[in-house]
Scaffold this motif. Structure first.
Motif, PDB file in Angstrom:
ATOM      1  N   VAL A 136       0.898  -1.363   0.058  1.00 17.38           N
ATOM      2  CA  VAL A 136       0.404   0.038   0.399  1.00 17.38           C
ATOM      3  C   VAL A 136       1.073   1.509   0.121  1.00 17.38           C
ATOM      4  O   VAL A 136       1.724   1.436   0.622  1.00 17.38           O
ATOM      5  CB  VAL A 136      -0.513   0.228   1.207  1.00 17.38           C
ATOM      6  CG1 VAL A 136      -1.469   1.235   1.656  1.00 17.38           C
ATOM      7  CG2 VAL A 136      -2.085  -1.331   0.996  1.00 17.38           C
ATOM      8  N   ARG A 137       0.887   2.364  -0.744  1.00 17.18           N
ATOM      9  CA  ARG A 137       1.256   2.926  -0.687  1.00 17.18           C
ATOM     10  C   ARG A 137       0.355   4.582  -0.616  1.00 17.18           C
ATOM     11  O   ARG A 137      -0.650   4.663  -0.876  1.00 17.18           O
ATOM     12  CB  ARG A 137       1.940   3.171  -2.655  1.00 17.18           C
ATOM     13  CG  ARG A 137       3.254   2.693  -2.714  1.00 17.18           C
ATOM     14  CD  ARG A 137       3.344   3.806  -4.298  1.00 17.18           C
ATOM     15  NE  ARG A 137       2.828   3.562  -4.888  1.00 17.18           N
ATOM     16  CZ  ARG A 137       3.304   4.254  -6.169  1.00 17.18           C
ATOM     17  NH1 ARG A 137       4.329   4.792  -6.475  1.00 17.18           N
ATOM     18  NH2 ARG A 137       3.112   3.837  -7.592  1.00 17.18           N
ATOM     19  N   LEU A 138       1.171   5.602   0.641  1.00 11.78           N
ATOM     20  CA  LEU A 138       0.283   6.626   1.390  1.00 11.78           C
ATOM     21  C   LEU A 138       1.021   7.770   0.310  1.00 11.78           C
ATOM     22  O   LEU A 138       1.889   7.974   0.565  1.00 11.78           O
ATOM     23  CB  LEU A 138       0.454   7.111   2.397  1.00 11.78           C
ATOM     24  CG  LEU A 138       0.113   5.253   2.889  1.00 11.78           C
ATOM     25  CD1 LEU A 138      -0.048   5.555   4.890  1.00 11.78           C
ATOM     26  CD2 LEU A 138      -1.639   5.374   2.790  1.00 11.78           C
ATOM     27  N   TRP A 139       0.478   8.132  -0.761  1.00  5.53           N
ATOM     28  CA  TRP A 139       0.770   9.788  -1.569  1.00  5.53           C
ATOM     29  C   TRP A 139      -0.202  10.947  -0.680  1.00  5.53           C
ATOM     30  O   TRP A 139      -1.097  11.009  -1.151  1.00  5.53           O
ATOM     31  CB  TRP A 139       0.537   9.310  -2.887  1.00  5.53           C
ATOM     32  CG  TRP A 139       1.164  10.585  -3.753  1.00  5.53           C
ATOM     33  CD1 TRP A 139       1.400  10.856  -4.080  1.00  5.53           C
ATOM     34  CD2 TRP A 139      -0.014  10.590  -4.591  1.00  5.53           C
ATOM     35  NE1 TRP A 139       2.111  12.163  -5.064  1.00  5.53           N
ATOM     36  CE2 TRP A 139       0.869  11.490  -5.727  1.00  5.53           C
ATOM     37  CE3 TRP A 139      -1.106  10.171  -5.896  1.00  5.53           C
ATOM     38  CZ2 TRP A 139       0.658  12.258  -6.766  1.00  5.53           C
ATOM     39  CZ3 TRP A 139      -1.698  10.645  -7.160  1.00  5.53           C
ATOM     40  CH2 TRP A 139      -0.461  11.198  -7.408  1.00  5.53           C
ATOM     41  N   GLU A 140       0.813  11.624  -1.042  1.00  5.19           N
ATOM     42  CA  GLU A 140       0.688  12.743  -0.391  1.00  5.19           C
ATOM     43  C   GLU A 140       0.906  13.895  -1.815  1.00  5.19           C
ATOM     44  O   GLU A 140       1.498  14.356  -1.505  1.00  5.19           O
ATOM     45  CB  GLU A 140       1.240  13.586   0.911  1.00  5.19           C
ATOM     46  CG  GLU A 140       0.771  12.812   2.733  1.00  5.19           C
ATOM     47  CD  GLU A 140       1.541  13.147   3.276  1.00  5.19           C
ATOM     48  OE1 GLU A 140       1.666  14.413   3.431  1.00  5.19           O
ATOM     49  OE2 GLU A 140       1.663  12.246   4.588  1.00  5.19           O
ATOM     50  N   PRO A 141      -0.186  14.624  -2.568  1.00  2.19           N
ATOM     51  CA  PRO A 141       0.914  14.787  -3.713  1.00  2.19           C
ATOM     52  C   PRO A 141       0.435  16.262  -3.339  1.00  2.19           C
ATOM     53  O   PRO A 141       0.655  17.136  -3.825  1.00  2.19           O
ATOM     54  CB  PRO A 141      -1.029  14.598  -4.625  1.00  2.19           C
ATOM     55  CG  PRO A 141      -2.108  13.647  -4.159  1.00  2.19           C
ATOM     56  CD  PRO A 141      -1.785  14.023  -2.509  1.00  2.19           C
ATOM     57  N   ALA A 142      -0.336  17.018  -2.288  1.00  4.38           N
ATOM     58  CA  ALA A 142       0.915  18.308  -2.098  1.00  4.38           C
ATOM     59  C   ALA A 142       1.991  18.512  -2.479  1.00  4.38           C
ATOM     60  O   ALA A 142       2.685  19.685  -2.986  1.00  4.38           O
ATOM     61  CB  ALA A 142      -0.259  18.590  -0.502  1.00  4.38           C
ATOM     62  N   ASP A 143       3.002  17.995  -1.719  1.00  3.65           N
ATOM     63  CA  ASP A 143       4.194  17.409  -0.872  1.00  3.65           C
ATOM     64  C   ASP A 143       4.864  16.546  -2.173  1.00  3.65           C
ATOM     65  O   ASP A 143       6.474  16.633  -2.077  1.00  3.65           O
ATOM     66  CB  ASP A 143       4.919  18.027   0.074  1.00  3.65           C
ATOM     67  CG  ASP A 143       3.854  16.782   0.990  1.00  3.65           C
ATOM     68  OD1 ASP A 143       3.991  15.610   0.327  1.00  3.65           O
ATOM     69  OD2 ASP A 143       4.021  16.633   2.656  1.00  3.65           O
ATOM     70  N   GLY A 144       4.103  15.586  -2.508  1.00  2.00           N
ATOM     71  CA  GLY A 144       4.628  14.704  -3.582  1.00  2.00           C
ATOM     72  C   GLY A 144       5.603  13.283  -2.714  1.00  2.00           C
ATOM     73  O   GLY A 144       5.520  12.558  -2.700  1.00  2.00           O
ATOM     74  N   ARG A 145       5.254  13.685  -1.082  1.00  2.00           N
ATOM     75  CA  ARG A 145       5.324  12.717  -0.071  1.00  2.00           C
ATOM     76  C   ARG A 145       4.772  10.861  -0.287  1.00  2.00           C
ATOM     77  O   ARG A 145       4.102  11.182  -0.409  1.00  2.00           O
ATOM     78  CB  ARG A 145       5.569  12.801   1.639  1.00  2.00           C
ATOM     79  CG  ARG A 145       5.943  11.762   2.441  1.00  2.00           C
ATOM     80  CD  ARG A 145       5.900  12.760   4.156  1.00  2.00           C
ATOM     81  NE  ARG A 145       5.870  11.994   4.877  1.00  2.00           N
ATOM     82  CZ  ARG A 145       5.503  11.835   5.705  1.00  2.00           C
ATOM     83  NH1 ARG A 145       4.924  12.365   6.124  1.00  2.00           N
ATOM     84  NH2 ARG A 145       5.964  10.793   6.757  1.00  2.00           N
ATOM     85  N   VAL A 146       5.818  10.183  -0.591  1.00  3.46           N
ATOM     86  CA  VAL A 146       5.077   8.321  -0.683  1.00  3.46           C
ATOM     87  C   VAL A 146       5.262   7.791   0.902  1.00  3.46           C
ATOM     88  O   VAL A 146       7.010   8.166   0.157  1.00  3.46           O
ATOM     89  CB  VAL A 146       5.254   8.020  -1.812  1.00  3.46           C
ATOM     90  CG1 VAL A 146       4.609   6.431  -2.135  1.00  3.46           C
ATOM     91  CG2 VAL A 146       4.675   9.053  -3.086  1.00  3.46           C
ATOM     92  N   ARG A 147       4.689   6.679   0.892  1.00  2.00           N
ATOM     93  CA  ARG A 147       5.275   6.617   1.555  1.00  2.00           C
ATOM     94  C   ARG A 147       4.781   4.760   1.832  1.00  2.00           C
ATOM     95  O   ARG A 147       3.598   4.608   1.019  1.00  2.00           O
ATOM     96  CB  ARG A 147       4.518   6.220   3.927  1.00  2.00           C
ATOM     97  CG  ARG A 147       5.354   7.505   4.289  1.00  2.00           C
ATOM     98  CD  ARG A 147       5.460   7.975   5.481  1.00  2.00           C
ATOM     99  NE  ARG A 147       3.799   8.319   5.911  1.00  2.00           N
ATOM    100  CZ  ARG A 147       3.214   8.185   6.748  1.00  2.00           C
ATOM    101  NH1 ARG A 147       3.333   6.810   7.053  1.00  2.00           N
ATOM    102  NH2 ARG A 147       1.886   7.633   6.761  1.00  2.00           N
ATOM    103  N   THR A 148       5.744   3.934   1.790  1.00  2.10           N
ATOM    104  CA  THR A 148       4.621   2.489   1.267  1.00  2.10           C
ATOM    105  C   THR A 148       4.789   1.428   2.935  1.00  2.10           C
ATOM    106  O   THR A 148       5.382   1.429   3.992  1.00  2.10           O
ATOM    107  CB  THR A 148       5.994   1.622   0.868  1.00  2.10           C
ATOM    108  OG1 THR A 148       6.640   2.392  -0.487  1.00  2.10           O
ATOM    109  CG2 THR A 148       5.404   0.474   0.372  1.00  2.10           C
ATOM    110  N   LEU A 149       3.707   1.056   2.385  1.00  3.28           N
ATOM    111  CA  LEU A 149       3.181  -0.169   3.796  1.00  3.28           C
ATOM    112  C   LEU A 149       3.020  -1.243   2.943  1.00  3.28           C
ATOM    113  O   LEU A 149       2.849  -1.697   2.259  1.00  3.28           O
ATOM    114  CB  LEU A 149       1.973  -0.267   4.481  1.00  3.28           C
ATOM    115  CG  LEU A 149       1.763   1.628   5.000  1.00  3.28           C
ATOM    116  CD1 LEU A 149       0.182   1.849   5.473  1.00  3.28           C
ATOM    117  CD2 LEU A 149       2.722   2.082   5.875  1.00  3.28           C
TER     118      LEU A 149
END
Length: 622
Positions: free
Chosen positions: A144-157
């Motif tokens: 699962v990728r958690l994407w924050e489009p405002a700053d482009g941050r991506v975390r993977t679970l």
């Protein structure tokens, strides 16, 4: 489905290409339109709170204006997408592709605003966070990728190597639930660690850190649907194994047990006096342990079972069968004796409230027999002057038995077998007889006409006004103050002292099958052919909960002794046990505040609390 920003309207897309807007307070349809919504994956109200945005499985986006009835195509279908999701305000559409790439498009202009490069295989499922700032992407490899489009941050679970099918955020954004072909994953904040992962078992993760913190036992089939409670404490999953599970992830245990039968739909339910045993009848009778959900015994009968009843001590189960009535010993699961109607004609039977007396009448209605339910010994025999298909009912103290035929009603003394009184039943055959729990009122139903009668005189205290449909069933509240009459798709509530109508409950989209009052008189459960069970607040007439999980008509509903448990059965061959609570206006306001993000107006608070003066729970000071 989607709620409007103010929570007063629910939009539902149906498989027949119909889109309906429901008034959540009244349970009525406000407007509807037929358009290509059968493949709709997502629904969301636009920012104006009036028009509705629909995203199809093919990526096409439409806007419906209920005031004008017009449907506008905003975005054409995309050929390379696998998953779609709409933001809560309907302004942004997320499209997932086979390569794992995710694109965000403005639904007003069609412009692609941002793109997340592919990773982890196809993007199988997408969901926006409650604040719209995060997009969760479930991939074919189980990540699962958690994407924050405002700053482009991506975390993977990371999770088990299985294709993700569904994702769902809790209202506070701290919990994310995701089901896979091999399991159901749950990510939440601040839960104790667990290290066991099983097939179709929910896993609890910490969203902030990505740490796996708990695993819950799960289904044996493929997950079909997933939902998570607003507070993130409960995860609901539906599966092809025919069950729906509600899991309390704070306690790491299933709080509600859902029982299933493997042959036919249950025709009848009965709960033992101590609430520990549930009896279900189909082609056989099954005894279930309500604490564990396990099958305790199977009682073989010669034909389909239409009704069952427990004795007062819970040790005897009465099962009408063929030309007789079987008396089963519950602890051992063995047949104790069979009561046979003289002459061998089929019988109808009813067990007295204390479980000591069994009454039987042959279907020709000519003879009434009273039996000792423990031994099967005949106590008395009465030749009735009334013929025809009979109806009968015991008074709550068991001292009086009411019987009815084509024209008249008779009251009998069960100790002596003597007739106490006889009076006209009304126009046509008396189809239903019901004593109030206090024994002072007898409700009779004749060709849809309902009368409330004094006992034992039979004097008509009130004749209830006719309705467009024929009344199908009569049910008294435990305190005897309210009578519920069931019609095709509605229930009417009546004051038994005056015969005045006190409520009109409507909201099911198909015929009603059964109704039941809670032990505290405050709630009414209705079961319908639309596959749902609705819970109603009796004083206000408001529907405060809808229980979904049955895959076809719900035919039976029964409250547990504590009022916090509800048993249901349906044509999907499932018997389910639900945890339920009485309507709480304060809790309802808290949920509404969470949904709309503001204080309730005076008009809204009046509508949701039936005029009760309840301080708003939306304010920071609360």
């Amino acid at each position: 489905m989607a709620f409007s920003p103010d929570g007063r309207t629910l939009a539902v897309a149906y498989a027949d290409d119909t889109l309906r807007l429901w008034d959540t307070a009244a349970g009525r349809i406000r407007s509807e339109v037929r358009t290509d919504v059968s493949a709709a994956r997502e629904l969301a109200f636009a920012a104006d709170g009036r028009s509705l945005i629909l995203a199809g499985a093919n990526g096409a986006v439409r806007r419906w204006d209920p005031e004008t009835g017009r449907v506008h195509l905003l975005l054409a279908a995309a050929s390379d997408q696998v998953a779609v999701a709409l933001s809560r305000d309907g302004r942004t559409l997320a499209l997932g592709s086979p390569s794992g790439t995710v694109r965000l498009r403005d639904t007003a202009t069609g412009r692609t605003a941002q793109t997340l490069a592919g990773s982890g295989g196809a993007a199988q499922t997408l969901v926006f966070g409650p604040d719209g700032r995060t997009v969760a992407v479930g991939h074919a490899n189980g990540s699962v990728r958690l994407w924050e489009p405002a700053d482009g941050r991506v975390r993977t679970l990371t999770g088990p190597a299985a294709t993700l099918r569904h994702l769902a955020f809790s209202a506070d954004g701290r919990t994310l639930a995701g089901s896979t072909m091999g399991g159901t994953l749950v990510m939440a904040e601040g839960q104790p660690a667990m290290d066991r992962i099983g097939r179709d078992a929910p896993i609890v993760w910490d969203v902030a850190s990505g740490r796996t913190v708990a695993t819950l036992t799960g289904h044996t089939g493929i997950p079909e649907a997933l939902a998570i409670s607003p507070d993130g404490h409960t995860v609901a999953t539906a599966s092809t194994d025919g069950t729906v599970r509600l899991s309390d992830i704070t306690q790491n245990q299933h709080t509600y047990k859902l029982l299933t039968t493997d042959l036919e739909s249950a025709y009848t339910l009965a709960l033992s006096p101590d609430g520990g045993t549930l009896a279900t009848g189909d082609t056989v009778v099954r005894l279930w342990d309500t604490a564990t959900g396990r099958l305790r015994a199977t009682l073989r009968t010669p034909e389909r079972v239409r009704t069952v009843a427990f004795s007062a001590d819970g040790r005897t189960l009465v099962v009408p069968s063929g030309a007789g009535v079987q008396l089963w010993d519950v602890p051992s699961g063995t047949l104790r004796t069979t009561v046979t109607e003289p002459g061998g004609d089929p019988v109808m039977a009813q067990l007295g409230p204390d479980g000591g007396i069994l009454a039987t009448i042959g279907l020709n209605g000519r003879r009434l027999h009273l039996w000792d339910a423990a031994t099967g010994r005949r106590i008395s025999e009465v030749k009735r002057e009334i013929t025809g298909m009979p109806s009968m009912a015991f008074s709550p103290d068991g001292r009086t038995l009411a019987t009815a035929g084509t024209k008249e009603v008779e009251l009998w003394d069960t100790a002596t077998g003597n007739r106490l009184s006889r009076f006209p039943g009304g126009p046509g055959k008396t189809d239903d007889l019901v004593f109030s729990p206090d024994g002072r009122t007898l409700a009779t139903r004749n060709l849809g006409s309902v009368r409330l009668r004094d006992v034992p005189s039979g004097h008509v205290r009130a004749a209830l006004p006719p309705f467009k449909d024929v009344a199908r069933a009569l049910v008294f509240s435990p305190d005897s103050h309210t009578l519920a009459t069931r019609y095709d798709e509605a229930v009417r509530l009546w004051d038994t002292a005056t015969g005045r109508g006190t409520g009109f409950l409507t909201g099911h989209s198909a015929q009603l099958e059964q109704v039941a009052f809670s032990p505290d008189n405050r709630s009414l459960a209705t079961a319908g052919e639309d596959g749902t069970v609705r819970l109603w607040d009796v004083p206000t007439g408001l529907a405060y909960a809808t229980l979904s999980g049955h895959t076809s008509a719900v035919t039976l509903v029964l409250y547990g002794k504590d009022g916090h448990t509800l048993f249901t059965s349906g044509k999907d061959r499932a018997v389910r046990e639900w945890g339920v609570r009485a309507f709480n206006p304060r809790a309802a306001i808290r949920k509404i505040c969470t949904a709309v993000g503001r204080d309730l107006t005076t008009a809204e608070q009046t509508a949701y609390t039936a005029g009760q003066a309840i301080r708003s729970h939306c304010s920071p000071a609360d």
